[in-house]
Design an enzyme around this catalytic site. Structure first.
Site, PDB file in Angstrom:
ATOM      1  CE  LYS A  68      13.810  18.977 -21.399  1.00 40.25           C
ATOM      2  NZ  LYS A  68      14.795  17.929 -22.068  1.00 40.25           N
ATOM      3  CE  LYS A  77      16.099  22.812 -30.128  1.00 42.08           C
ATOM      4  NZ  LYS A  77      16.503  21.564 -29.735  1.00 42.08           N
ATOM      5  CE  LYS A 125      22.195  19.552 -25.838  1.00 41.77           C
ATOM      6  NZ  LYS A 125      21.712  19.055 -25.580  1.00 41.77           N
TER       7      LYS A 125
HETATM    8  P1  TYM Z   1      14.802  16.498 -26.266  1.00 38.83           P
HETATM    9  O1  TYM Z   1      15.554  15.523 -24.732  1.00 38.83           O
HETATM   10  O2  TYM Z   1      16.318  17.372 -26.736  1.00 38.83           O
HETATM   11  O3  TYM Z   1      14.300  16.895 -26.756  1.00 38.83           O
HETATM   12  C1  TYM Z   1      13.152  15.319 -26.737  1.00 38.83           C
HETATM   13  C2  TYM Z   1      12.083  15.649 -27.740  1.00 38.83           C
HETATM   14  O4  TYM Z   1      11.352  16.784 -28.326  1.00 38.83           O
HETATM   15  C3  TYM Z   1      11.579  18.117 -29.829  1.00 38.83           C
HETATM   16  N1  TYM Z   1      12.197  19.052 -29.758  1.00 38.83           N
HETATM   17  C4  TYM Z   1      11.188  20.169 -29.987  1.00 38.83           C
HETATM   18  N2  TYM Z   1      10.286  19.989 -31.219  1.00 38.83           N
HETATM   19  C5  TYM Z   1       9.632  21.525 -31.228  1.00 38.83           C
HETATM   20  N3  TYM Z   1       9.864  22.484 -31.527  1.00 38.83           N
HETATM   21  C6  TYM Z   1      11.295  22.649 -29.975  1.00 38.83           C
HETATM   22  N4  TYM Z   1      11.563  23.857 -30.614  1.00 38.83           N
HETATM   23  C7  TYM Z   1      11.529  21.038 -29.909  1.00 38.83           C
HETATM   24  N5  TYM Z   1      11.851  21.263 -28.932  1.00 38.83           N
HETATM   25  C8  TYM Z   1      12.576  19.806 -28.463  1.00 38.83           C
HETATM   26  C9  TYM Z   1      12.732  16.660 -30.295  1.00 38.83           C
HETATM   27  O5  TYM Z   1      13.126  16.794 -31.171  1.00 38.83           O
HETATM   28  C10 TYM Z   1      12.542  15.205 -29.329  1.00 38.83           C
HETATM   29  O6  TYM Z   1      11.983  14.574 -30.608  1.00 38.83           O
HETATM   30  N6  TYM Z   1      18.774  13.088 -28.432  1.00 38.83           N
HETATM   31  C11 TYM Z   1      17.524  13.148 -27.836  1.00 38.83           C
HETATM   32  C12 TYM Z   1      16.764  12.537 -27.392  1.00 38.83           C
HETATM   33  C13 TYM Z   1      16.795  11.154 -27.585  1.00 38.83           C
HETATM   34  C14 TYM Z   1      15.935   9.952 -28.642  1.00 38.83           C
HETATM   35  C15 TYM Z   1      16.844   8.974 -28.286  1.00 38.83           C
HETATM   36  C16 TYM Z   1      15.069  10.796 -29.470  1.00 38.83           C
HETATM   37  C17 TYM Z   1      17.994   9.873 -27.137  1.00 38.83           C
HETATM   38  N7  TYM Z   1      17.871   8.530 -27.552  1.00 38.83           N
HETATM   39  C18 TYM Z   1      16.002   8.149 -29.171  1.00 38.83           C
HETATM   40  C19 TYM Z   1      14.797   9.684 -30.207  1.00 38.83           C
HETATM   41  C20 TYM Z   1      14.920   8.424 -30.487  1.00 38.83           C
HETATM   42  C21 TYM Z   1      17.218  14.118 -27.590  1.00 38.83           C
HETATM   43  O7  TYM Z   1      18.288  15.065 -26.882  1.00 38.83           O
HETATM   44  O8  TYM Z   1      15.717  14.773 -27.003  1.00 38.83           O
END
Ligand code: TYM
Length: 329
Positions: A198, A195, A113
């Site tokens: 978004k 991966k 990032k």
């Molecule tokens: P975020 O918002 O980037 O993504 C949310 C969830 O989607 C999964 N994910 C994917 N899984 C498989 N393939 C992909 N291409 C892919 N892109 C995204 C991510 O692994 C995630 O599970 N930091 C976290 C949000 C968060 C969180 C938490 C998660 C904040 N607090 C506490 C778990 C527990 C995040 O940025 O996810």
């Protein structure tokens, strides 16, 4: 015996992708009977990049509507917005003071990032994992269902929980990541070596949960494969085809061997159409429900207000214990 506890969340930046859907939400739906589940919308984490305030509000509600449309029953799960449970920010600060600069600087998400937003490498982006640890530890979560990209953040959460427990006695459950093999890492359709994200620059690289069927079909038709014309699972040498197989496997529950047999002697054209149609069929009912739910703002408000109340009961208890232990009046 009481049920095991689950917590997970998604950031409210941009539109949800098929990666978010298969890597996270779809797995959560299968866990709601067996576990005591807390699913939040991580809107505080979203502040680490610049957002349009109106868009951020809308995205927060859109994600909540998607959770419900995907099948998360608000009666069985606690669905809430992170900022509405103030304990997250408070424990986040406390945990900042137990997290080392060295650990934070090793985080790949921080490195990625920072490279993407070189003009805004803010302190929040750096300490992000401590807030994420607070999200999880407040609920004494046993399991955290996430995609592979979050595994490193789970490791730091475990380290923090163990560090704290060692100094002050048992305070936090040490959580485990729950990463489902098939959907752990859905890759881009144009660049299957990174991966699906978004923030992809090429719109054909990513399927959004709200994409219309024609768009989904078009994106799959354009998906990068190879010249072998053989459906075989080999992520190293055939990343494009293997990614499509992975998407198909996580939707249908078929094994890689079953998929290879299904497309034996058939070309990539047929294969891509079948995968695209499986995605369309999976998302269609979700999209229809999502539109209805999103229109009913009163209903959404009721859900997130009740969710925050439920969540706060548990979060406040953990925070009080922490404050007592460290000497904060
Ligand atoms: P975020 O918002 O980037 O993504 C949310 C969830 O989607 C999964 N994910 C994917 N899984 C498989 N393939 C992909 N291409 C892919 N892109 C995204 C991510 O692994 C995630 O599970 N930091 C976290 C949000 C968060 C969180 C938490 C998660 C904040 N607090 C506490 C778990 C527990 C995040 O940025 O996810």
């Amino acid at each position: 015996m009481s049920k095991k506890v689950i917590l997970s969340g998604i950031q409210s930046t941009g539109k949800l992708t098929l990666g978010n859907y298969l890597g996270a939400i779809d797995n959560w739906v299968h866990m709601q009977e067996e576990y005591d589940c807390y699913y939040m919308i991580a809107n505080l984490h979203t502040l680490t990049v610049r957002n349009n305030p109106e868009e951020l509000k809308n995205n927060t509600l859109k994600i909540l509507a998607t959770y419900i449309a995907a099948g998360l029953n608000p009666e069985k799960n606690t669905l809430f917005i992170q900022s509405q449970v103030k304990e997250h920010a408070e424990l986040g600060w406390i945990l900042d003071c137990y997290t080392y600069m060295g650990e934070l600087s090793r985080m790949t998400q921080f490195k990625d990032k920072s490279a993407k937003h070189a003009d805004n490498i803010n302190a929040g982006l750096f300490t992000y994992p401590a807030l994420m640890a607070a999200d999880i530890l407040l609920y004494q979560a046993d399991l955290v269902p996430v995609g592979e990209d979050q595994r490193q953040h789970l490791e730091i959460t475990r380290d923090l929980a163990e560090r704290f427990n060692k100094i002050y006695g048992k305070t936090f459950v040490v959580p485990e990541a729950y990463v489902r093999k098939e959907s752990a890492r859905i890759m881009g359709l144009q660049d299957p070596t990174s991966k699906m994200s978004k923030s992809a620059t090429n719109p054909n690289d990513v399927i959004f949960v709200e994409d219309e069927p024609e768009i989904i079909l078009k994106k799959f038709k354009k998906a990068v494969t190879d010249s072998e014309n053989k459906v075989k699972f080999d992520p190293e040498n055939k990343p494009g085809v293997s990614n499509l197989m992975q998407i198909y496997a996580s939707i249908t529950g078929k094994t890689m061997e079953e998929i290879e047999n299904e497309f034996e002697g058939k070309g990539y054209g047929d294969f891509k159409m079948t995968v695209a149609n499986s995605v369309i069929d999976k998302l269609k009912p979700v999209q229809e429900k999502y539109k209805q739910i999103l229109e009913d703002k009163e209903y959404l408000e009721k859900i997130y207000t009740k969710g925050a109340e439920n969540a706060r009961k548990i979060a406040a208890k953990t925070l009080e214990d922490v404050k007592n232990k460290i000497g904060i009046l």
